[in-house]
Write a protein that holds these residues in place. Sequence first.
Motif, PDB file in Angstrom:
ATOM      1  N   GLY A  45       0.795  -1.212   0.000  1.00  0.00           N
ATOM      2  CA  GLY A  45       0.000   0.000   0.000  1.00  0.00           C
ATOM      3  C   GLY A  45       0.829   1.263   0.000  1.00  0.00           C
ATOM      4  O   GLY A  45       2.059   1.249   0.051  1.00  0.00           O
ATOM      5  N   VAL A  46       0.089   2.374  -0.058  1.00  0.00           N
ATOM      6  CA  VAL A  46       0.665   3.718  -0.005  1.00  0.00           C
ATOM      7  C   VAL A  46      -0.074   4.481   1.085  1.00  0.00           C
ATOM      8  O   VAL A  46      -1.308   4.593   1.041  1.00  0.00           O
ATOM      9  N   ALA A  47       0.643   5.003   2.050  1.00  0.00           N
ATOM     10  CA  ALA A  47       0.035   5.806   3.109  1.00  0.00           C
ATOM     11  C   ALA A  47      -0.083   7.253   2.636  1.00  0.00           C
ATOM     12  O   ALA A  47       0.898   7.844   2.161  1.00  0.00           O
ATOM     13  N   LEU A  48      -1.287   7.831   2.760  1.00  0.00           N
ATOM     14  CA  LEU A  48      -1.531   9.234   2.429  1.00  0.00           C
ATOM     15  C   LEU A  48      -1.660  10.093   3.681  1.00  0.00           C
ATOM     16  O   LEU A  48      -1.232  11.234   3.708  1.00  0.00           O
ATOM     17  N   ILE A  49      -2.281   9.547   4.723  1.00  0.00           N
ATOM     18  CA  ILE A  49      -2.360  10.180   6.036  1.00  0.00           C
ATOM     19  C   ILE A  49      -1.949   9.125   7.056  1.00  0.00           C
ATOM     20  O   ILE A  49      -2.481   8.008   7.038  1.00  0.00           O
ATOM     21  N   ALA A  50      -1.010   9.468   7.924  1.00  0.00           N
ATOM     22  CA  ALA A  50      -0.460   8.484   8.864  1.00  0.00           C
ATOM     23  C   ALA A  50       0.208   9.210  10.021  1.00  0.00           C
ATOM     24  O   ALA A  50       0.469  10.423   9.948  1.00  0.00           O
ATOM     25  N   PRO A  51       0.514   8.485  11.089  1.00  0.00           N
ATOM     26  CA  PRO A  51       1.286   9.100  12.181  1.00  0.00           C
ATOM     27  C   PRO A  51       2.694   9.445  11.692  1.00  0.00           C
ATOM     28  O   PRO A  51       3.352   8.604  11.064  1.00  0.00           O
ATOM     29  N   PRO A  52       3.179  10.632  11.926  1.00  0.00           N
ATOM     30  CA  PRO A  52       4.532  10.995  11.473  1.00  0.00           C
ATOM     31  C   PRO A  52       5.612  10.072  12.020  1.00  0.00           C
ATOM     32  O   PRO A  52       6.643   9.861  11.370  1.00  0.00           O
ATOM     33  N   ALA A  53       5.396   9.523  13.208  1.00  0.00           N
ATOM     34  CA  ALA A  53       6.420   8.679  13.829  1.00  0.00           C
ATOM     35  C   ALA A  53       6.107   7.197  13.680  1.00  0.00           C
ATOM     36  O   ALA A  53       6.620   6.375  14.446  1.00  0.00           O
ATOM     37  N   ALA A  54       5.296   6.833  12.708  1.00  0.00           N
ATOM     38  CA  ALA A  54       4.917   5.425  12.525  1.00  0.00           C
ATOM     39  C   ALA A  54       6.153   4.564  12.293  1.00  0.00           C
ATOM     40  O   ALA A  54       7.073   4.952  11.553  1.00  0.00           O
ATOM     41  N   VAL A  55       6.178   3.397  12.925  1.00  0.00           N
ATOM     42  CA  VAL A  55       7.312   2.481  12.787  1.00  0.00           C
ATOM     43  C   VAL A  55       7.380   1.928  11.372  1.00  0.00           C
ATOM     44  O   VAL A  55       8.460   1.752  10.811  1.00  0.00           O
ATOM     45  N   THR A  56       6.207   1.636  10.775  1.00  0.00           N
ATOM     46  CA  THR A  56       6.135   1.161   9.401  1.00  0.00           C
ATOM     47  C   THR A  56       5.212   2.095   8.621  1.00  0.00           C
ATOM     48  O   THR A  56       4.295   2.701   9.199  1.00  0.00           O
ATOM     49  N   ALA A  69      -0.415  14.552   6.797  1.00  0.00           N
ATOM     50  CA  ALA A  69      -0.228  14.165   5.399  1.00  0.00           C
ATOM     51  C   ALA A  69       1.173  13.598   5.215  1.00  0.00           C
ATOM     52  O   ALA A  69       2.147  14.132   5.761  1.00  0.00           O
ATOM     53  N   THR A  70       1.278  12.523   4.469  1.00  0.00           N
ATOM     54  CA  THR A  70       2.586  11.926   4.189  1.00  0.00           C
ATOM     55  C   THR A  70       3.238  12.633   3.004  1.00  0.00           C
ATOM     56  O   THR A  70       2.620  13.450   2.310  1.00  0.00           O
ATOM     57  N   GLY A  71       4.474  12.268   2.748  1.00  0.00           N
ATOM     58  CA  GLY A  71       5.170  12.826   1.598  1.00  0.00           C
ATOM     59  C   GLY A  71       4.477  12.515   0.285  1.00  0.00           C
ATOM     60  O   GLY A  71       4.501  13.326  -0.649  1.00  0.00           O
ATOM     61  N   TRP A  72       3.841  11.349   0.214  1.00  0.00           N
ATOM     62  CA  TRP A  72       3.156  10.973  -1.034  1.00  0.00           C
ATOM     63  C   TRP A  72       1.920  11.820  -1.265  1.00  0.00           C
ATOM     64  O   TRP A  72       1.615  12.189  -2.403  1.00  0.00           O
ATOM     65  N   LEU A  73       1.198  12.163  -0.206  1.00  0.00           N
ATOM     66  CA  LEU A  73       0.041  13.047  -0.374  1.00  0.00           C
ATOM     67  C   LEU A  73       0.481  14.453  -0.755  1.00  0.00           C
ATOM     68  O   LEU A  73      -0.145  15.116  -1.590  1.00  0.00           O
ATOM     69  N   LEU A  74       1.583  14.917  -0.178  1.00  0.00           N
ATOM     70  CA  LEU A  74       2.104  16.244  -0.528  1.00  0.00           C
ATOM     71  C   LEU A  74       2.607  16.268  -1.968  1.00  0.00           C
ATOM     72  O   LEU A  74       2.476  17.294  -2.659  1.00  0.00           O
ATOM     73  N   ARG A  75       3.152  15.148  -2.422  1.00  0.00           N
ATOM     74  CA  ARG A  75       3.670  15.080  -3.788  1.00  0.00           C
ATOM     75  C   ARG A  75       2.543  14.946  -4.808  1.00  0.00           C
ATOM     76  O   ARG A  75       2.669  15.421  -5.941  1.00  0.00           O
ATOM     77  N   PHE A  76       1.432  14.338  -4.396  1.00  0.00           N
ATOM     78  CA  PHE A  76       0.284  14.145  -5.291  1.00  0.00           C
ATOM     79  C   PHE A  76      -0.956  14.741  -4.615  1.00  0.00           C
ATOM     80  O   PHE A  76      -1.847  14.028  -4.156  1.00  0.00           O
ATOM     81  N   PRO A  77      -1.040  16.076  -4.546  1.00  0.00           N
ATOM     82  CA  PRO A  77      -2.082  16.742  -3.758  1.00  0.00           C
ATOM     83  C   PRO A  77      -3.495  16.579  -4.310  1.00  0.00           C
ATOM     84  O   PRO A  77      -4.460  16.917  -3.615  1.00  0.00           O
ATOM     85  N   ALA A  78      -3.650  16.062  -5.524  1.00  0.00           N
ATOM     86  CA  ALA A  78      -4.998  15.859  -6.066  1.00  0.00           C
ATOM     87  C   ALA A  78      -5.812  14.894  -5.213  1.00  0.00           C
ATOM     88  O   ALA A  78      -7.048  14.930  -5.233  1.00  0.00           O
ATOM     89  N   TRP A  79      -5.137  14.038  -4.447  1.00  0.00           N
ATOM     90  CA  TRP A  79      -5.852  13.130  -3.546  1.00  0.00           C
ATOM     91  C   TRP A  79      -6.582  13.901  -2.448  1.00  0.00           C
ATOM     92  O   TRP A  79      -7.547  13.387  -1.858  1.00  0.00           O
ATOM     93  N   SER A  92      -6.532   8.055   9.251  1.00  0.00           N
ATOM     94  CA  SER A  92      -5.618   7.278   8.426  1.00  0.00           C
ATOM     95  C   SER A  92      -6.201   7.214   7.022  1.00  0.00           C
ATOM     96  O   SER A  92      -7.424   7.138   6.855  1.00  0.00           O
ATOM     97  N   ALA A  93      -5.331   7.285   6.026  1.00  0.00           N
ATOM     98  CA  ALA A  93      -5.751   7.109   4.636  1.00  0.00           C
ATOM     99  C   ALA A  93      -4.678   6.312   3.924  1.00  0.00           C
ATOM    100  O   ALA A  93      -3.513   6.735   3.882  1.00  0.00           O
ATOM    101  N   ARG A  94      -5.073   5.153   3.395  1.00  0.00           N
ATOM    102  CA  ARG A  94      -4.110   4.258   2.744  1.00  0.00           C
ATOM    103  C   ARG A  94      -4.708   3.700   1.461  1.00  0.00           C
ATOM    104  O   ARG A  94      -5.900   3.391   1.406  1.00  0.00           O
ATOM    105  N   LEU A  95      -3.894   3.565   0.458  1.00  0.00           N
ATOM    106  CA  LEU A  95      -4.250   2.798  -0.733  1.00  0.00           C
ATOM    107  C   LEU A  95      -3.702   1.397  -0.527  1.00  0.00           C
ATOM    108  O   LEU A  95      -2.503   1.226  -0.292  1.00  0.00           O
ATOM    109  N   LEU A  96      -4.573   0.397  -0.569  1.00  0.00           N
ATOM    110  CA  LEU A  96      -4.145  -0.980  -0.312  1.00  0.00           C
ATOM    111  C   LEU A  96      -4.409  -1.846  -1.533  1.00  0.00           C
ATOM    112  O   LEU A  96      -5.538  -1.900  -2.034  1.00  0.00           O
ATOM    113  N   LEU A  97      -3.364  -2.510  -1.982  1.00  0.00           N
ATOM    114  CA  LEU A  97      -3.387  -3.329  -3.197  1.00  0.00           C
ATOM    115  C   LEU A  97      -3.210  -4.795  -2.831  1.00  0.00           C
ATOM    116  O   LEU A  97      -2.286  -5.142  -2.086  1.00  0.00           O
TER     117      LEU A  97
END
Length: 265
Positions: A45-56, A69-79, A92-97
């Motif tokens: 998956g890809v985390a879009l919103i998560a704890p900044p200090a998350a272990v994983t 917001a994670t770095g991926w959400l900041l890089r792709f703000p259309a989400w 929490s916001a995650r894309l899970l595949l």
Amino acid sequence: MSLPAYARLPVSFDVALLQGLLDQLPDEAWSAHFNTGDYQGEWRGVALIAPPAAVTPLAPPQRDEAVAATGWLLRFPAWQAVLARIEAPLRSARLLLLAPGSRILEHQDPDLGQPDGDVRLHIPLRTDPAVEFLLDGEAVPMAPGECWMLDLSRPHAVNNDSAISRVHLVLDVARNEWLMDAIAQGLADTPSARPGRGAAAFEQLRTLIHADPALVMRLGALVAPEAFTTELLRLALEHGLVLDAHDVARARRRGKQAWLQQWRA
């Protein structure tokens, strides 16, 4: 309000837009899911919103833990516009595949069952009729672009028997008036779940076995659980029924122990 097992919220999303945003993400955005004991195959998956200090990268927040917001959400703000459709605090916001041929094994997320705990929402972005999301042994009929509340403190599993990767946008949301009203409104128009393919095959196999007293006696002589399960799966294959060891284990947990014991009486 206590949560139902599932509800389709009166919120829908533009599937073409979501899939276009999904296809913009680079391969390096995707991380393997941390619950390695809960799946077979490929679940990432890809985390879009998560704890900044998350272990994983895909870890959900602990109670009262700050999220951002994670770095991926900041890089792709259309989400952000997609997430803004949910008018409740996002925890929490995650894309899970889940890749073709992969399984998420049956498990429970007890934190989601707390009376004031977060609520899990699933928005399918890419899926297929051969993908089966099982909740309490029943297949929830989620279609792309829909938004579903799922009480995943209950036993749940996913089987991807399709040729494509199933991708959901998965949100953990704090309860507020908008969310609880949306769940209540959606219940009236929520399609019913159906028996999972494994559960249906299991019941067919049970009927076939009980029609043959000699077979009942032969199964009853198998004392070791492993041997018993192996013979059940052989019989299922012989009759063209799609069944695996996880289906047998699920049937035991869902109260079928009584008739299993009949074969050993």
